[in-house]
Design a protein around this motif. Structure first.
Motif, mmCIF file in Angstrom:
data_model
loop_
_atom_site.group_PDB
_atom_site.id
_atom_site.type_symbol
_atom_site.label_atom_id
_atom_site.label_comp_id
_atom_site.label_asym_id
_atom_site.label_seq_id
_atom_site.Cartn_x
_atom_site.Cartn_y
_atom_site.Cartn_z
ATOM 1 N N LEU A 44 0.821 -1.204 0.000
ATOM 2 C CA LEU A 44 0.000 0.000 0.000
ATOM 3 C C LEU A 44 0.855 1.253 0.000
ATOM 4 O O LEU A 44 0.553 2.243 -0.683
ATOM 5 C CB LEU A 44 -0.923 -0.005 1.222
ATOM 6 N N THR A 45 1.948 1.215 0.746
ATOM 7 C CA THR A 45 2.832 2.378 0.785
ATOM 8 C C THR A 45 3.474 2.626 -0.580
ATOM 9 O O THR A 45 3.599 3.773 -1.036
ATOM 10 C CB THR A 45 3.915 2.162 1.850
ATOM 11 N N VAL B 63 1.420 6.987 -6.797
ATOM 12 C CA VAL B 63 0.362 7.965 -7.090
ATOM 13 C C VAL B 63 0.849 9.375 -6.837
ATOM 14 O O VAL B 63 0.625 10.295 -7.638
ATOM 15 C CB VAL B 63 -0.883 7.649 -6.233
ATOM 16 N N VAL B 64 1.564 9.580 -5.733
ATOM 17 C CA VAL B 64 2.091 10.918 -5.429
ATOM 18 C C VAL B 64 3.087 11.352 -6.486
ATOM 19 O O VAL B 64 3.100 12.504 -6.922
ATOM 20 C CB VAL B 64 2.728 10.920 -4.025
ATOM 21 N N LEU C 22 0.905 4.130 -2.896
ATOM 22 C CA LEU C 22 0.690 5.531 -2.561
ATOM 23 C C LEU C 22 1.835 6.403 -3.062
ATOM 24 O O LEU C 22 1.623 7.512 -3.570
ATOM 25 C CB LEU C 22 0.540 5.677 -1.041
#
Length: 485
Positions: free
Chosen positions: A377-378, A384-385, A381
């Motif tokens: 998940l990290t 995406v950033v 994320l």
């Protein structure tokens, strides 16, 4: 001879009269005494009569106006088994009211004015089997009120003003024989479904909760539906009276077991395991696993199988780490992580030639469980950033050469070093055709800067080289045609 005969008859008559007087001298005024029975009903008594016969086993003082009971007023009636005090004016019970009634089996306190029920009033009634407290004004029942009633079988608390009840206390009876717990016709608006579901099946079979102003919710619907599937008498006998209020409105009454209106999407998962078969406990805490079976405790033997497939026979392990109570309850005094898993209870009644099983899934956890770091998940994320930052840089960076971007140059001139830098900062190359200036100005492409030879700038360098193949990033993010420079 005649004198002696008359004297003998007179003596016999006198003895009979004295005997009858002795037998009736212990009976209170206006009461009826018959052998071991005493009846003083409907006499408008304001207090308990004096001189109660010591041989009384059944006493009826109902339908009077008795206000209070003194301490140890039953001290001279050690054999009393039935006591009826219904339809009086009792508003409280003293701590020692029934201290000497250790043989009492049936106690009727219905239709009085009682407000609270406390343990101190019944703590000496070790033999009590039936307790009638219905039709009072009871608003509070102490959590430990019935824990000392080792032989209690029936408790009637209907037609009172109860809004809550400590259902979990019913699991802590010293010798549980409870088969009827009537809480109908009270003022319950919510039920602790988890506590009710964790009760043994023999209690839930006689747990009456109908005619209460319950608020409709899915947990309530699933609870009573599950009881109906299992054939509990408390639901089957009063299926029409199990109602709830939709959105808590007084006039919107819904029959829980007859209609699903007011229970949107509540049928999903019906028939699956409900919270009674899944328990969570902290490490080191005491754990009680009830063998929820409808079999009577008499002539029923219990056997547990641990998650490690070890057989646990009564009374438990030799080291007392696991114990089995007479009612089949499995006790783990100090739960540990290795106690987690599925436990299976097997109940066998040889007289009825019937057996039953029950599973309980136990989870032992720490007070502050460590949070796991989700790498996937990290990473997602972070991607995406990064994409957001790239889009901001490419499409939201302010154009520092606003004139060169919005207006084509009048006279072409050899590009200088400064113009190279401005082209880099400008997301749109300058257009040479006036007709395509708007279209070219509206399109933004990824630009690539070729290396510049040291010391000089070529006359016509290819500073901006736009990749137009299908694999380029510009073709992915833009459908505009490419302007040749």
């Amino acid at each position: 001879m005649r004198i002696n005969q008359r004297w003998t008859q007179s003596l016999m008559g006198f003895l009979v009269m004295e005997t009858l007087a002795g037998l009736t001298s212990g009976c209170p005024h206006k009461c009826i005494c018959a052998s071991d029975l005493l009846s003083c009903t409907k006499l408008n008594l304001r207090m308990v009569p004096e001189n109660l016969p010591g041989t009384t086993t059944s006493m009826d003082l109902s339908h009077n106006i008795i206000v209070s009971l003194g301490d140890e007023w039953l001290a001279n009636i050690p054999k009393l088994r039935v006591l009826r005090l219904g339809h009086n004016a009792l508003n409280s019970l003293s701590a020692g009211a029934f201290h000497n009634a250790t043989e009492l089996r049936h106690l009727d306190l219905s239709s009085n004015h009682l407000h609270t029920v406390r343990m101190e009033s019944f703590q000496m009634l070790f033999s009590l089997e039936e307790l009638l407290l219905y039709n009072n004004s009871i608003t509070y029942v102490e959590e430990t009120a019935f824990t000392r009633l080792g032989n209690i079988r029936k408790i009637y608390l209907s037609w009172n003003n109860l809004t809550s009840f400590a259902f979990s206390s019913m699991q802590n009876l010293t010798n549980p024989h409870l088969r009827t717990l009537d809480l109908s016709s009270n003022q319950f608006s919510d039920l602790p479904v988890e506590d009710v579901s964790s009760l043994p099946a023999f209690i839930k079979n006689g747990l009456y909760l109908h005619n209460n102003p319950l608020t409709c919710n899915c947990a309530l619907f699933m609870l009573f539906s599950h009881w109906e599937i299992r054939g509990f008498s408390s639901v089957l006998e009063f299926s029409q009276e199990h109602t709830c209020r939709y959105m808590g409105k007084r006039r919107a009454v819904v029959r829980i077991l007859q209609s699903q209106s007011g229970f949107d999407n509540c049928s999903v998962g019906l028939g699956q395991a409900i919270p009674e078969v899944a328990l969570k406990v902290l490490v080191g805490k005491r754990l009680l696993l009830n063998c929820n079976t409808s079999l009577p405790q008499e002539n029923t033997t219990f056997l547990w199988i641990s998650p490690a497939y070890d057989f646990i026979f009564p009374p438990g392990n030799s080291n007392q780490s696991v114990r089995i109570h007479p009612n089949g309850t499995l006790e783990i005094p100090s739960a540990q992580p290795w106690n987690s898993g599925v436990y299976l209870c097997i109940a066998v009644n040889r007289r009825l030639s019937y057996n039953d099983t029950h599973e309980v899934n136990v989870t032992v956890h720490f007070p502050k469980p460590e949070e796991s770091f989700n790498t996937g998940l990290t990473t997602l994320l972070g991607c995406v950033v990064s994409l957001v930052l790239v889009f901001i840089y490419l499409y939201m960076t302010p154009c520092r050469c606003l004139r060169c971007c919005s207006k084509p140059p009048q006279t072409p001139s050899p590009p200088q070093e400064s113009s190279v830098q401005s082209s880099i900062l400008c997301g749109t190359p300058p257009a040479t055709d006036g007709s395509n200036s708007r279209k070219a100005g509206a399109c933004r492409h990824v630009v690539f800067l070729e290396p510049i030879k040291e010391g000089r700038v070529e006359k016509n360098p290819k500073i901006l080289q736009l990749r137009t193949d299908s694999d380029s990033a510009s073709s992915v993010f833009s459908d505009c045609p490419i302007v040749q420079t």
